[in-house]
Design a protein around this motif. Structure first.
Motif, PDB file in Angstrom:
ATOM      1  N   ALA A  79       0.828  -1.207   0.000  1.00 12.52           N
ATOM      2  CA  ALA A  79       0.000   0.000   0.000  1.00 12.52           C
ATOM      3  C   ALA A  79       0.866   1.262   0.000  1.00 12.52           C
ATOM      4  O   ALA A  79       0.571   2.229  -0.714  1.00 12.52           O
ATOM      5  N   GLU A  80       1.934   1.254   0.791  1.00 19.30           N
ATOM      6  CA  GLU A  80       2.830   2.416   0.843  1.00 19.30           C
ATOM      7  C   GLU A  80       3.545   2.620  -0.488  1.00 19.30           C
ATOM      8  O   GLU A  80       3.717   3.757  -0.941  1.00 19.30           O
ATOM      9  N   VAL A  81       3.966   1.529  -1.110  1.00 19.79           N
ATOM     10  CA  VAL A  81       4.624   1.625  -2.412  1.00 19.79           C
ATOM     11  C   VAL A  81       3.646   2.194  -3.434  1.00 19.79           C
ATOM     12  O   VAL A  81       3.989   3.090  -4.215  1.00 19.79           O
ATOM     13  N   ALA A  82       2.425   1.688  -3.423  1.00 17.68           N
ATOM     14  CA  ALA A  82       1.408   2.168  -4.365  1.00 17.68           C
ATOM     15  C   ALA A  82       1.164   3.664  -4.179  1.00 17.68           C
ATOM     16  O   ALA A  82       1.105   4.421  -5.157  1.00 17.68           O
ATOM     17  N   GLU A  83       1.055   4.093  -2.941  1.00 16.87           N
ATOM     18  CA  GLU A  83       0.835   5.514  -2.664  1.00 16.87           C
ATOM     19  C   GLU A  83       2.023   6.353  -3.133  1.00 16.87           C
ATOM     20  O   GLU A  83       1.852   7.384  -3.777  1.00 16.87           O
ATOM     21  N   ALA A  84       3.221   5.884  -2.827  1.00 15.33           N
ATOM     22  CA  ALA A  84       4.423   6.634  -3.199  1.00 15.33           C
ATOM     23  C   ALA A  84       4.569   6.740  -4.715  1.00 15.33           C
ATOM     24  O   ALA A  84       5.044   7.752  -5.227  1.00 15.33           O
ATOM     25  N   MET A  85       4.143   5.689  -5.430  1.00 13.12           N
ATOM     26  CA  MET A  85       4.306   5.673  -6.877  1.00 13.12           C
ATOM     27  C   MET A  85       3.069   6.186  -7.611  1.00 13.12           C
ATOM     28  O   MET A  85       3.064   6.268  -8.837  1.00 13.12           O
ATOM     29  N   GLY A  86       2.027   6.509  -6.862  1.00 15.22           N
ATOM     30  CA  GLY A  86       0.820   7.027  -7.485  1.00 15.22           C
ATOM     31  C   GLY A  86       0.095   6.010  -8.345  1.00 15.22           C
ATOM     32  O   GLY A  86      -0.389   6.331  -9.429  1.00 15.22           O
ATOM     33  N   THR A  87       0.015   4.771  -7.855  1.00 17.12           N
ATOM     34  CA  THR A  87      -0.635   3.707  -8.608  1.00 17.12           C
ATOM     35  C   THR A  87      -1.414   2.817  -7.646  1.00 17.12           C
ATOM     36  O   THR A  87      -1.514   3.123  -6.461  1.00 17.12           O
ATOM     37  N   THR A  88      -1.954   1.728  -8.142  1.00 18.36           N
ATOM     38  CA  THR A  88      -2.739   0.829  -7.300  1.00 18.36           C
ATOM     39  C   THR A  88      -1.873  -0.278  -6.725  1.00 18.36           C
ATOM     40  O   THR A  88      -0.795  -0.569  -7.250  1.00 18.36           O
ATOM     41  N   GLU A  89      -2.375  -0.903  -5.655  1.00 15.08           N
ATOM     42  CA  GLU A  89      -1.650  -2.012  -5.044  1.00 15.08           C
ATOM     43  C   GLU A  89      -1.516  -3.179  -6.016  1.00 15.08           C
ATOM     44  O   GLU A  89      -0.464  -3.829  -6.055  1.00 15.08           O
ATOM     45  N   SER A  90      -2.545  -3.440  -6.800  1.00 16.62           N
ATOM     46  CA  SER A  90      -2.456  -4.563  -7.740  1.00 16.62           C
ATOM     47  C   SER A  90      -1.395  -4.302  -8.801  1.00 16.62           C
ATOM     48  O   SER A  90      -0.666  -5.220  -9.187  1.00 16.62           O
ATOM     49  N   THR A  91      -1.264  -3.063  -9.239  1.00 11.01           N
ATOM     50  CA  THR A  91      -0.219  -2.725 -10.210  1.00 11.01           C
ATOM     51  C   THR A  91       1.156  -2.931  -9.586  1.00 11.01           C
ATOM     52  O   THR A  91       2.063  -3.471 -10.228  1.00 11.01           O
ATOM     53  N   VAL A  92       1.315  -2.534  -8.340  1.00  9.11           N
ATOM     54  CA  VAL A  92       2.589  -2.716  -7.644  1.00  9.11           C
ATOM     55  C   VAL A  92       2.921  -4.199  -7.535  1.00  9.11           C
ATOM     56  O   VAL A  92       4.056  -4.614  -7.799  1.00  9.11           O
ATOM     57  N   ARG A  93       1.935  -5.016  -7.168  1.00 11.10           N
ATOM     58  CA  ARG A  93       2.183  -6.460  -7.052  1.00 11.10           C
ATOM     59  C   ARG A  93       2.625  -7.051  -8.390  1.00 11.10           C
ATOM     60  O   ARG A  93       3.548  -7.874  -8.437  1.00 11.10           O
ATOM     61  N   VAL A  94       1.993  -6.625  -9.476  1.00 11.23           N
ATOM     62  CA  VAL A  94       2.378  -7.115 -10.810  1.00 11.23           C
ATOM     63  C   VAL A  94       3.789  -6.657 -11.154  1.00 11.23           C
ATOM     64  O   VAL A  94       4.608  -7.440 -11.659  1.00 11.23           O
TER      65      VAL A  94
END
Length: 112
Positions: A79-94
């Motif tokens: 969630a923190e990575v997604a917020e920092a990168m301005g994207t969704t958690e699912s995108t970060v996981r992919v």
């Protein structure tokens, strides 16, 4: 990614004032202290492995590398990575999954 770097620095500064907030994700090589109280010196193979890892990380796409580094090395939650990168958690996981697959392929033959 400059914004992400700024957030990492801010997080690091905040953790520096609260040592209990650091998360240990896994053991790292050469973490144990030698009997004489000094850190053991990494051998040449370790240096070569680190160099290969750095080269492999450089081969990743910028967003894949950022997601992987923030999650696995900096210890941020998805969630923190997604917020920092301005994207969704699912995108970060992919992105992380793709980065790990690429690293695995690039690092074939490196000892565990």
């Amino acid at each position: 990614l400059d914004e992400v770097r700024g957030q990492i620095r801010a997080r690091h500064d905040a953790r520096a004032h609260d040592p209990g907030s650091w998360q240990v994700r896994r053991d790292t090589p050469h973490q144990d202290v030698a009997r004489n109280g000094e850190q053991p010196r990494p051998d040449e193979d370790d240096r070569e492995d680190r160099d290969r890892l750095q080269s492999a990380l450089a081969e990743l796409g910028e967003r894949e590398r950022a997601a992987l580094v923030l999650r696995d090395l900096e210890g941020l939650s998805t969630a923190e990575v997604a917020e920092a990168m301005g994207t969704t958690e699912s995108t970060v996981r992919v992105q992380i999954a793709k980065a790990r697959l690429k690293l695995r392929e690039l690092l074939r033959g490196v000892r565990a």
